[in-house]
Design a protein around this motif. Structure first.
Motif, PDB file in Angstrom:
ATOM      1  N   VAL A   1      51.652  43.579  43.361  1.00 42.59           N
ATOM      2  CA  VAL A   1      52.559  43.257  42.203  1.00 42.59           C
ATOM      3  C   VAL A   1      51.812  42.043  41.838  1.00 42.59           C
ATOM      4  O   VAL A   1      51.969  41.112  42.426  1.00 42.59           O
TER       5      VAL A   1
ATOM      6  N   LEU B   1      54.230  45.370  50.335  1.00 43.62           N
ATOM      7  CA  LEU B   1      53.768  45.044  48.838  1.00 43.62           C
ATOM      8  C   LEU B   1      53.040  43.558  49.095  1.00 43.62           C
ATOM      9  O   LEU B   1      53.388  42.559  49.869  1.00 43.62           O
TER      10      LEU B   1
ATOM     11  N   LEU C   1      61.408  43.753  42.912  1.00 44.24           N
ATOM     12  CA  LEU C   1      60.509  44.030  44.039  1.00 44.24           C
ATOM     13  C   LEU C   1      60.994  45.276  44.851  1.00 44.24           C
ATOM     14  O   LEU C   1      60.098  46.152  45.331  1.00 44.24           O
TER      15      LEU C   1
ATOM     16  N   VAL D   1      52.088  40.636  46.814  1.00 41.63           N
ATOM     17  CA  VAL D   1      52.698  39.897  45.577  1.00 41.63           C
ATOM     18  C   VAL D   1      51.644  38.589  45.163  1.00 41.63           C
ATOM     19  O   VAL D   1      51.581  37.727  45.983  1.00 41.63           O
TER      20      VAL D   1
ATOM     21  N   THR E   1      49.329  49.590  41.527  1.00 41.84           N
ATOM     22  CA  THR E   1      49.398  48.029  40.674  1.00 41.84           C
ATOM     23  C   THR E   1      50.257  47.993  39.483  1.00 41.84           C
ATOM     24  O   THR E   1      50.440  48.833  38.920  1.00 41.84           O
ATOM     25  N   ARG E   2      51.444  47.068  39.831  1.00 39.35           N
ATOM     26  CA  ARG E   2      52.362  46.828  38.719  1.00 39.35           C
ATOM     27  C   ARG E   2      52.172  45.454  38.256  1.00 39.35           C
ATOM     28  O   ARG E   2      51.920  44.571  39.197  1.00 39.35           O
TER      29      ARG E   2
ATOM     30  N   TYR F   1      60.380  48.392  42.940  1.00 38.60           N
ATOM     31  CA  TYR F   1      58.975  48.830  43.052  1.00 38.60           C
ATOM     32  C   TYR F   1      59.056  49.588  44.229  1.00 38.60           C
ATOM     33  O   TYR F   1      58.250  50.632  44.431  1.00 38.60           O
TER      34      TYR F   1
END
Length: 210
Positions: free
Chosen positions: A68, A44, A203, A46, A154-155, A206
């Motif tokens: 993220v 990830l 997280l 972030v 993508t979030r 996700y």
């Protein structure tokens, strides 16, 4: 705080310091710094706040599983960070949100009230005293260089109590620019300080959903 929560879950955490106070450094140098720090790591990415301009650039160059965006600015191709504020209608949106909170126009609340009001007072004071750095203006004048959003899932996770980027403004901006509704969690502009456990849980969720 957040890094410790993630490490307790068995994850490696890379938290590079961007050269934000370097007058010669722009988004390219910011991206280089993160890419070098990541090395061979995957997982990830972030991006928080102004990091929203850098995170997608990183994902365009590394093998990331997920980006993220955490209470982050969402750029569009050709837009400079300096243009983002007017292009998104930030000023009127902030003024409206401030009025609804009973804050008179032109009031200087200060970071503790505006950005860190939901962070424990001792931690907020420590952050302000030891971790604040000057942001050089260099990155704000050049267009965001990507033609399209990077090809990475993508979030967007927003803080529903943020006063700096008000929730109504963030919901609209994310929907208009990314085409989906953001997820929400409690917190001010820096949920990694005030809500590290819940943020780590989000997280992790996700990651496991990939």
């Amino acid at each position: 705080m957040l890094a410790a929560e993630l490490r307790d879950r068995g994850h490696e955490v890379v938290a590079p310091d961007l050269p934000c106070d370097d007058e010669s450094a722009g988004l390219t140098e910011y991206t280089d710094t993160v890419v070098e720090a990541i090395g061979e790591h995957t997982g990830l990415v972030v991006a928080h706040s102004f990091g929203g301009f850098t995170g997608p650039l990183v994902c365009d160059r590394v093998s990331a599983d997920l980006l993220v965006m955490l209470q982050a600015q969402v750029p569009v191709p050709g837009e400079s960070p300096g243009q983002w504020w007017d292009n998104t209608g930030y000023g009127p949106a902030r003024q409206d949100a401030d009025r609804r909170r009973g804050v008179a126009e032109g009031t200087d609340e200060g970071a503790l009230s505006l950005v860190l009001h939901d962070t424990p007072a001792d931690l907020a004071a420590e952050f302000m005293a030891e971790h604040q750095r000057t942001q050089a203006p260099t990155p704000f004048g050049k267009p965001w260089p990507l033609d399209t959003w990077p090809k990475v899932p993508t979030r967007f996770l927003m803080s529903s109590d943020d006063r700096f980027f008000p929730p109504e403004f963030m919901r609209r901006t994310v929907t208009e620019r990314l085409g989906f509704q953001p997820d929400e969690m409690p917190g001010d502009h820096c949920p990694m300080l005030g809500h590290p456990k819940e943020l780590a849980d989000r997280l992790e969720a996700y990651r496991t959903a990939l």
